[in-house]
Design an enzyme around this catalytic site. Structure first.
Site, PDB file in Angstrom:
ATOM      1  N   ALA A   1       0.873  -1.010  -0.077  1.00 15.22           N
ATOM      2  CA  ALA A   1      -0.080   0.276   0.002  1.00 15.22           C
ATOM      3  C   ALA A   1       0.836   1.201  -0.061  1.00 15.22           C
ATOM      4  O   ALA A   1       2.038   1.219   0.598  1.00 15.22           O
ATOM      5  CB  ALA A   1      -0.963   0.040   1.448  1.00 15.22           C
ATOM      6  N   CYS A   2       0.424   2.346  -0.709  1.00 13.92           N
ATOM      7  CA  CYS A   2       0.995   3.727  -0.574  1.00 13.92           C
ATOM      8  C   CYS A   2       2.398   3.687  -1.252  1.00 13.92           C
ATOM      9  O   CYS A   2       2.730   2.992  -1.888  1.00 13.92           O
ATOM     10  CB  CYS A   2       0.301   4.126   0.869  1.00 13.92           C
ATOM     11  SG  CYS A   2       0.689   6.061   0.832  1.00 13.92           S
ATOM     12  N   ALA A   3       3.130   4.030  -0.293  1.00 16.62           N
ATOM     13  CA  ALA A   3       4.871   3.988  -0.376  1.00 16.62           C
ATOM     14  C   ALA A   3       5.311   2.547  -0.653  1.00 16.62           C
ATOM     15  O   ALA A   3       6.240   2.379  -1.444  1.00 16.62           O
ATOM     16  CB  ALA A   3       5.464   5.059   0.415  1.00 16.62           C
TER      17      ALA A   3
ATOM     18  N   MET B   1      -2.264  -1.078  -3.382  1.00 19.67           N
ATOM     19  CA  MET B   1      -3.427  -0.367  -2.585  1.00 19.67           C
ATOM     20  C   MET B   1      -3.312   0.923  -2.403  1.00 19.67           C
ATOM     21  O   MET B   1      -1.994   1.411  -1.881  1.00 19.67           O
ATOM     22  CB  MET B   1      -3.775  -1.005  -1.616  1.00 19.67           C
ATOM     23  CG  MET B   1      -3.607  -2.609  -1.414  1.00 19.67           C
ATOM     24  SD  MET B   1      -3.790  -3.245   0.032  1.00 19.67           S
ATOM     25  CE  MET B   1      -3.092  -5.050  -0.179  1.00 19.67           C
TER      26      MET B   1
END
Length: 570
Positions: free
Chosen positions: A306-308, A334
């Site tokens: 997810a994200c980074a 995600m």
């Protein structure tokens, strides 16, 4: 699980599908947390609004006339009722008692007048969005709910407690001033223990290097799918957003679905690790994948992040594609965007000057502090993450709530300066999605060469990584990509266990990059996306075999129980 598909050609009708949020709305118009929110940027925006007042006297007069008309309606008792959907004004006193209703209606009239002036001004679109964000910050702060005499619930609490609530509120205010840098505490930090209440799924650390620990979770089924799953959390938070309390844990769900699950737990860097960058994290991930291959006997893994963390995964997959190595069979990304383009809105205050200042600040200190990131995130949703707790802690004199998601959100980590500066470059210049623009461990990468199957998740009300930007980022990959849109926000989209009657997700096999066109043709399903994802994963996780009886192997013996050592480091 129910599906909605109506209208011709299988398209949902307008009554059943939401519209794409307007680019100037409160969901989209937010600052970039990796850059920060500088006072001088807000001052510049305020000055620009003032300049518009001088340059557009006719518009200002027209808006003042409308404001006067609205205020007269308040006095006459004919003004519109307070907004029923605004939770700040849910108390019946706002609607029934003129001593509260009229000041509220006056406040709303002033707020709408300011917003109307900004929206009708001749400022360019970007400047308007900054001005809208600034005016919303000001009027959110000036809301009558934030003042003792203007808050009926706070006044009742004062009288019913004989003034003790005010004493408790002052104590909370003093405590936050001394220990929380003046921000209202969002959570009772003594309510949870990592490894007991949170991150409690059984497992063992089977590999550790300077950058990460690798956790292997204990199977709970007699058989498991042969291909292992590796979860890559974002470096800006600790991993247990994927392993919250029982019933909310993605890890718990996956092991229950007969998957072999591994987790990365990133080390919390200090200034001594200031040089860590994307190459550092990708190299550490590759080491972890090789350990998993050795433990499980699988040639490759399924990655989820997810994200980074998803950005790091994308860099790793681009590196493998460049070298012709097949370490990843399928990937789930995600709530992740790859750029700060104008359409994504994440770069609202990411001016060249602000980016330079952010880079110089982290280089001077060696890290970007997690608490600093947390404050920026809070001011992206001030009514929910600042003023809500201002009222609860100080005006009502209550203790902050015990909420697992907020506990995790406040258990912050740091970003090394090298990685932070590289993220600024990647996001500002769209390096990750531009073929050949970014080199990973010396290899120029091209995401269009990443041919493995991908599952991409976005959140419809996500204010951090707006789903329109996630959709555009997903189209940078080659191969087959399934894009799924959850009806929730950034974190709520991840923590979305089955059984929530309000949960909904949208799917559409069209590979369009136009968000509204994608949504117009989407099919809505009333359920958590987890079950849909699980079926997607099972098709890509190989045959079942007997579950391992113990974690690790001879070369990767367990070196501690889950959740490991790194997650405990402050």
């Amino acid at each position: 699980m129910t599906k909605q598909r109506t209208g011709k050609a299988g398209k949902p009708t307008k009554a059943n599908r939401p519209a794409v949020p307007d680019s100037g709305g409160s969901i989209a118009a937010v600052p970039n947390p990796f850059v920060g929110l500088r006072p001088e940027d807000l001052a510049s925006t305020a000055h620009q609004i003032g300049t518009q007042c001088v340059q557009e006297p006719a518009l200002l007069l027209e808006q003042q006339t409308q404001l006067a008309h609205d205020l007269l309606r308040v006095i006459a008792g004919t003004a519109s009722a307070p907004p029923a959907r605004d939770r700040r004004f849910a108390d019946r006193e706002w609607h029934d008692n003129p001593l509260f209703r009229m000041p509220l209606q006056g406040y709303l009239a002033w707020r709408d007048a300011a917003a109307g002036f900004v929206s009708r001004s001749v400022m360019d679109a970007r400047s308007k969005e900054r001005a809208q964000f600034f005016t919303s910050l000001v009027f959110d702060a000036l809301a009558p709910t934030n003042m003792l005499l203007g808050n009926p619930a706070a006044l009742r609490e004062t009288f019913e407690s004989g003034g003790l609530s005010l004493l408790s509120g002052m104590t909370n205010l003093l405590t936050d001033a001394l220990t929380n840098q003046g921000m209202p505490s969002q959570v009772d930090k003594g309510a949870f223990r990592v490894g007991k209440d949170l991150a409690s799924t059984q497992g063992a650390v089977v590999f550790r290097n300077d950058v990460l620990e690798l956790i292997q979770y204990t199977p709970v089924t007699a058989k498991v799918h042969a291909r292992p799953q590796l979860i890559v959390p974002p470096q800006v938070n600790k991993f247990y957003v994927f392993d919250l309390a029982s019933g909310k844990s993605i890890v718990e769900y996956l092991v229950g679905q007969e998957f072999q699950v591994f987790m990365v737990s990133w080390r919390n860097p200090t200034a001594a690790q200031r040089e860590w960058n994307l190459d550092t994290y990708v190299a550490a991930l590759i080491e972890a994948i090789h350990a998993i291959r050795d433990i499980t006997g699988s040639d490759d893994v399924n990655l989820h992040g997810a994200c980074a963390g998803a950005m790091t995964m994308a860099a790793l997959m681009g590196y493998c594609a460049s070298r012709g190595e097949k370490l990843v069979n399928a990937a789930t990304l995600m709530v992740s965007v790859f750029s700060l383009d104008e359409q994504s809105q994440l770069g609202l205050f990411a001016t060249p000057e602000a980016v330079t200042t952010a880079r110089q600040s982290s280089q001077a200190r060696g890290v970007l502090d997690g608490e600093e990131l947390g404050r920026v995130f809070a001011w992206m949703r001030p009514n929910d993450l600042v003023w809500n707790y201002w009222v609860n802690n100080y005006l009502l004199g209550k203790a902050p709530p015990a909420f697992d998601v907020l506990y995790w959100n406040n258990d912050t980590t740091r970003l090394p300066a090298g990685f932070h500066c590289q993220l600024l470059d990647i996001l500002s210049d769209n390096l990750l999605a531009t073929p050949g623009a970014l080199a990973v461990m010396g290899e120029p990468i091209d995401l269009s060469k990443v041919a493995c199957d991908k599952f991409v998740l976005a959140g419809m009300t996500d204010h951090i990584t707006p789903w329109q930007g996630v959709l555009r980022s997903a189209r940078a990959f080659g191969g087959q990509t399934e894009f799924v849109l959850s009806s929730s926000g950034h974190i709520q989209s991840l923590i979305n266990p089955p059984g929530n009657a309000k949960a909904k997700f949208f799917v559409n096999g069209d590979d369009t990059t136009d968000p509204q066109a994608w949504l117009d043709g989407a099919e809505a399903t009333s359920d958590s996306w987890w079950n849909h994802w699980s079926q997607w994963l099972k098709q890509r996780s190989g045959p079942k075999r007997k579950a391992p009886s113990a974690p690790g192997n001879a070369r990767h013996a367990p070196c501690g129980e889950a959740p490991g050592r790194y997650v405990m480091e402050a």
